[in-house]
Design a protein around this motif. Structure first.
Motif, PDB file in Angstrom:
ATOM      1  N   THR A   1     107.316  51.005 -47.794  1.00 17.32           N
ATOM      2  CA  THR A   1     108.758  50.899 -47.606  1.00 17.32           C
ATOM      3  C   THR A   1     109.422  50.853 -48.978  1.00 17.32           C
ATOM      4  OG1 THR A   1     108.796  48.475 -47.626  1.00 17.32           O
ATOM      5  CG2 THR A   1     108.387  49.558 -45.494  1.00 17.32           C
ATOM      6  N   LEU A   2     110.742  51.008 -48.998  1.00 16.94           N
ATOM      7  CA  LEU A   2     111.468  50.908 -50.264  1.00 16.94           C
ATOM      8  C   LEU A   2     111.326  49.514 -50.871  1.00 16.94           C
ATOM      9  CD1 LEU A   2     113.180  53.131 -51.713  1.00 16.94           C
ATOM     10  CD2 LEU A   2     112.563  53.664 -49.357  1.00 16.94           C
ATOM     11  N   ASN A   3     111.226  48.487 -50.041  1.00 17.41           N
ATOM     12  CA  ASN A   3     111.015  47.141 -50.572  1.00 17.41           C
ATOM     13  C   ASN A   3     109.692  47.048 -51.322  1.00 17.41           C
ATOM     14  OD1 ASN A   3     113.300  45.539 -50.059  1.00 17.41           O
ATOM     15  ND2 ASN A   3     112.739  45.267 -47.909  1.00 17.41           N
ATOM     16  N   GLU A   4     108.672  47.720 -50.828  1.00 14.55           N
ATOM     17  CA  GLU A   4     107.373  47.706 -51.495  1.00 14.55           C
ATOM     18  C   GLU A   4     107.409  48.546 -52.772  1.00 14.55           C
ATOM     19  OE1 GLU A   4     104.436  47.014 -47.673  1.00 14.55           O
ATOM     20  OE2 GLU A   4     105.393  48.950 -47.941  1.00 14.55           O
ATOM     21  N   ILE A   5     108.189  49.622 -52.761  1.00 13.77           N
ATOM     22  CA  ILE A   5     108.382  50.400 -53.982  1.00 13.77           C
ATOM     23  C   ILE A   5     109.156  49.572 -55.001  1.00 13.77           C
ATOM     24  CG2 ILE A   5     109.516  52.443 -54.947  1.00 13.77           C
ATOM     25  CD1 ILE A   5     108.868  53.875 -52.307  1.00 13.77           C
ATOM     26  N   LEU A   6     110.112  48.789 -54.510  1.00 18.07           N
ATOM     27  CA  LEU A   6     110.862  47.876 -55.386  1.00 18.07           C
ATOM     28  C   LEU A   6     109.909  46.907 -56.087  1.00 18.07           C
ATOM     29  CD1 LEU A   6     114.168  46.012 -54.561  1.00 18.07           C
ATOM     30  CD2 LEU A   6     112.245  44.773 -55.495  1.00 18.07           C
ATOM     31  N   GLU A   7     108.920  46.405 -55.356  1.00 14.07           N
ATOM     32  CA  GLU A   7     107.952  45.482 -55.950  1.00 14.07           C
ATOM     33  C   GLU A   7     107.193  46.155 -57.093  1.00 14.07           C
ATOM     34  OE1 GLU A   7     105.496  44.041 -52.825  1.00 14.07           O
ATOM     35  OE2 GLU A   7     107.124  43.066 -51.747  1.00 14.07           O
ATOM     36  N   ARG A   8     106.906  47.442 -56.970  1.00 10.05           N
ATOM     37  CA  ARG A   8     106.260  48.174 -58.046  1.00 10.05           C
ATOM     38  C   ARG A   8     107.209  48.299 -59.247  1.00 10.05           C
ATOM     39  NH1 ARG A   8     101.672  51.116 -56.845  1.00 10.05           N
ATOM     40  NH2 ARG A   8     101.076  51.248 -54.644  1.00 10.05           N
ATOM     41  N   TYR A   9     108.472  48.518 -58.949  1.00 10.16           N
ATOM     42  CA  TYR A   9     109.467  48.766 -59.997  1.00 10.16           C
ATOM     43  C   TYR A   9     109.827  47.493 -60.767  1.00 10.16           C
ATOM     44  CZ  TYR A   9     113.847  50.351 -62.153  1.00 10.16           C
ATOM     45  OH  TYR A   9     114.842  50.651 -63.044  1.00 10.16           O
TER      46      TYR A   9
ATOM     47  N   ALA B   1     108.093  45.642 -62.405  1.00 12.05           N
ATOM     48  CA  ALA B   1     107.413  45.628 -63.705  1.00 12.05           C
ATOM     49  C   ALA B   1     108.295  46.220 -64.802  1.00 12.05           C
ATOM     50  CB  ALA B   1     106.101  46.407 -63.616  1.00 12.05           C
ATOM     51  N   TYR B   2     109.270  47.035 -64.410  1.00 11.68           N
ATOM     52  CA  TYR B   2     110.160  47.681 -65.376  1.00 11.68           C
ATOM     53  C   TYR B   2     111.559  47.066 -65.373  1.00 11.68           C
ATOM     54  CZ  TYR B   2     106.403  51.043 -64.906  1.00 11.68           C
ATOM     55  OH  TYR B   2     105.163  51.626 -64.855  1.00 11.68           O
ATOM     56  N   ASN B   3     111.893  46.346 -64.310  1.00 10.11           N
ATOM     57  CA  ASN B   3     113.208  45.710 -64.210  1.00 10.11           C
ATOM     58  C   ASN B   3     113.081  44.481 -63.316  1.00 10.11           C
ATOM     59  OD1 ASN B   3     115.845  44.910 -63.738  1.00 10.11           O
ATOM     60  ND2 ASN B   3     116.637  46.983 -63.440  1.00 10.11           N
ATOM     61  N   ALA B   4     113.036  43.308 -63.924  1.00 14.23           N
ATOM     62  CA  ALA B   4     112.828  42.065 -63.175  1.00 14.23           C
ATOM     63  C   ALA B   4     113.952  41.779 -62.188  1.00 14.23           C
ATOM     64  CB  ALA B   4     112.674  40.894 -64.139  1.00 14.23           C
ATOM     65  N   HIS B   5     115.107  42.415 -62.380  1.00 12.02           N
ATOM     66  CA  HIS B   5     116.252  42.180 -61.494  1.00 12.02           C
ATOM     67  C   HIS B   5     116.487  43.356 -60.549  1.00 12.02           C
ATOM     68  CE1 HIS B   5     117.303  38.557 -63.719  1.00 12.02           C
ATOM     69  NE2 HIS B   5     117.190  39.246 -64.842  1.00 12.02           N
ATOM     70  N   ALA B   6     115.404  44.059 -60.204  1.00 13.18           N
ATOM     71  CA  ALA B   6     115.522  45.255 -59.373  1.00 13.18           C
ATOM     72  C   ALA B   6     116.188  44.973 -58.028  1.00 13.18           C
ATOM     73  CB  ALA B   6     114.143  45.863 -59.151  1.00 13.18           C
ATOM     74  N   ALA B   7     116.010  43.753 -57.510  1.00 11.38           N
ATOM     75  CA  ALA B   7     116.598  43.411 -56.207  1.00 11.38           C
ATOM     76  C   ALA B   7     118.106  43.192 -56.290  1.00 11.38           C
ATOM     77  CB  ALA B   7     115.919  42.169 -55.635  1.00 11.38           C
ATOM     78  N   SER B   8     118.659  43.181 -57.504  1.00 15.60           N
ATOM     79  CA  SER B   8     120.098  42.991 -57.681  1.00 15.60           C
ATOM     80  C   SER B   8     120.849  44.319 -57.741  1.00 15.60           C
ATOM     81  CB  SER B   8     120.377  42.196 -58.965  1.00 15.60           C
ATOM     82  OG  SER B   8     119.872  40.887 -58.847  1.00 15.60           O
ATOM     83  N   TYR B   9     120.156  45.398 -57.356  1.00 12.04           N
ATOM     84  CA  TYR B   9     120.762  46.726 -57.353  1.00 12.04           C
ATOM     85  C   TYR B   9     120.802  47.294 -55.942  1.00 12.04           C
ATOM     86  CZ  TYR B   9     120.230  46.862 -62.465  1.00 12.04           C
ATOM     87  OH  TYR B   9     120.323  46.601 -63.811  1.00 12.04           O
ATOM     88  N   THR B  10     121.794  48.134 -55.697  1.00 11.98           N
ATOM     89  CA  THR B  10     121.844  48.907 -54.463  1.00 11.98           C
ATOM     90  C   THR B  10     121.127  50.229 -54.724  1.00 11.98           C
ATOM     91  OG1 THR B  10     123.937  47.941 -53.730  1.00 11.98           O
ATOM     92  CG2 THR B  10     123.339  50.070 -52.799  1.00 11.98           C
ATOM     93  N   TRP B  11     120.180  50.557 -53.877  1.00 11.46           N
ATOM     94  CA  TRP B  11     119.367  51.762 -54.042  1.00 11.46           C
ATOM     95  C   TRP B  11     119.964  52.888 -53.196  1.00 11.46           C
ATOM     96  CZ3 TRP B  11     113.689  51.545 -55.581  1.00 11.46           C
ATOM     97  CH2 TRP B  11     113.433  50.410 -56.366  1.00 11.46           C
ATOM     98  N   LYS B  12     120.229  54.028 -53.836  1.00  5.86           N
ATOM     99  CA  LYS B  12     120.843  55.154 -53.127  1.00  5.86           C
ATOM    100  C   LYS B  12     120.106  56.457 -53.436  1.00  5.86           C
ATOM    101  CE  LYS B  12     125.629  53.435 -52.798  1.00  5.86           C
ATOM    102  NZ  LYS B  12     127.057  53.765 -53.048  1.00  5.86           N
ATOM    103  N   TYR B  13     120.181  57.369 -52.481  1.00  7.88           N
ATOM    104  CA  TYR B  13     119.670  58.722 -52.670  1.00  7.88           C
ATOM    105  C   TYR B  13     120.696  59.695 -52.127  1.00  7.88           C
ATOM    106  CZ  TYR B  13     116.890  62.965 -52.162  1.00  7.88           C
ATOM    107  OH  TYR B  13     116.435  64.263 -52.238  1.00  7.88           O
ATOM    108  N   ASP B  14     121.081  60.642 -52.960  1.00  9.74           N
ATOM    109  CA  ASP B  14     122.074  61.642 -52.575  1.00  9.74           C
ATOM    110  C   ASP B  14     123.352  60.984 -52.070  1.00  9.74           C
ATOM    111  OD1 ASP B  14     122.948  64.255 -52.356  1.00  9.74           O
ATOM    112  OD2 ASP B  14     122.113  64.552 -50.351  1.00  9.74           O
ATOM    113  N   GLY B  15     123.718  59.863 -52.697  1.00  4.49           N
ATOM    114  CA  GLY B  15     124.955  59.165 -52.367  1.00  4.49           C
ATOM    115  C   GLY B  15     124.877  58.250 -51.166  1.00  4.49           C
ATOM    116  N   VAL B  16     123.717  58.177 -50.510  1.00  3.57           N
ATOM    117  CA  VAL B  16     123.562  57.373 -49.291  1.00  3.57           C
ATOM    118  C   VAL B  16     122.724  56.139 -49.604  1.00  3.57           C
ATOM    119  CG1 VAL B  16     122.696  57.314 -46.924  1.00  3.57           C
ATOM    120  CG2 VAL B  16     123.734  59.412 -47.837  1.00  3.57           C
TER     121      VAL B  16
END
Length: 229
Positions: free
Chosen positions: A159-167, A169-184
């Protein structure tokens, strides 16, 4: 393989997260002190087995297979080591072309071999650490606040949450962002495919396009609140 089906249900009815691993993640565990293998779609940490049988010649095939997929050792239907007919005795025996390994009985009775070890390691769930991804994907994640971007190899079942867990490592505040693709805005409880981000690897191969020339990108938009992780 369905990621929802493979996670199972707990006593409370909540979905239990059983992690997926990429082949490269399994391959990184390739030493005597840290030995993983995969087979029949599962990932197994055999480090305790190696420690328990340290110095045993029967560890040799397992040590040689460190970090690799050994599904060819097994019969998928039986979920057990493959068997064959012994040409000398005309009896069934385990098929071990790499040589006999731990918990495989000898071809003839031996006084120094005992079968009181319980469950053979390949059937013992205590070594199971997760699932091997059937298909991995590379996705570009772009932080619109800092313009930093990172290409991650992820499991298509995640899931995107699990991909977030991978990310993280590069941004400790990744959960403080809204994730979008093609504006959605993406549903973090769904996979890339379920969010409409199709796997285009085959299309890229057919068009003979370099993967890096067209990489699907997820854009991260900073929210007001910083989430401490």
């Amino acid at each position: 393989m369905s990621n929802m089906m493979d996670r199972g249900m707990g006593d409370s009815g909540a979905i239990l997260h059983s992690r997926f691993y990429t082949p490269s993640e399994v391959a990184a565990h390739n030493t005597v002190a840290d030995l993983w293998v995969s087979y029949l779609g599962r990932v197994h940490d055999l480090t305790p087995l190696v420690h328990e049988h340290q110095g045993d010649v029967l560890l040799k095939p397992i040590l040689e297979a460190a970090g690799r997929d050994i599904s060819h050792w097994f019969d998928e239907g039986r979920e057990d080591v493959r068997i064959e007919i012994d040409q000398m005795t005309n009896c069934l025996k385990y098929h071990t072309p790499r040589g006999r390994f731990v918990h495989i009985p000898p071809p003839a009775p031996l006084s120094d071999w005992f079968n009181n070890f319980g469950t053979p390691w390949w059937l013992d769930p205590k070594y199971d650490v997760g699932y091997l991804s059937e298909k991995t994907r590379n996705v570009r994640i772009i932080n619109t606040l800092t313009s930093q971007e990172q290409v991650l190899e992820v499991c298509s079942e995640e899931t995107l949450n699990e991909i977030l867990e991978r990310y993280i490592a590069y941004n400790a505040h990744a959960a403080s962002y809204t994730w979008k693709y093609d504006g959605v805005r993406l549903d973090m409880e769904k996979t890339l495919e379920e969010n409409g981000i199709a796997d285009e690897d085959e299309t890229m191969d057919e068009l003979r396009m370099e993967p890096d020339s067209y990489r699907q990108s997820i854009l991260l938009y900073f929210n007001d609140d910083l989430t401490e992780l």
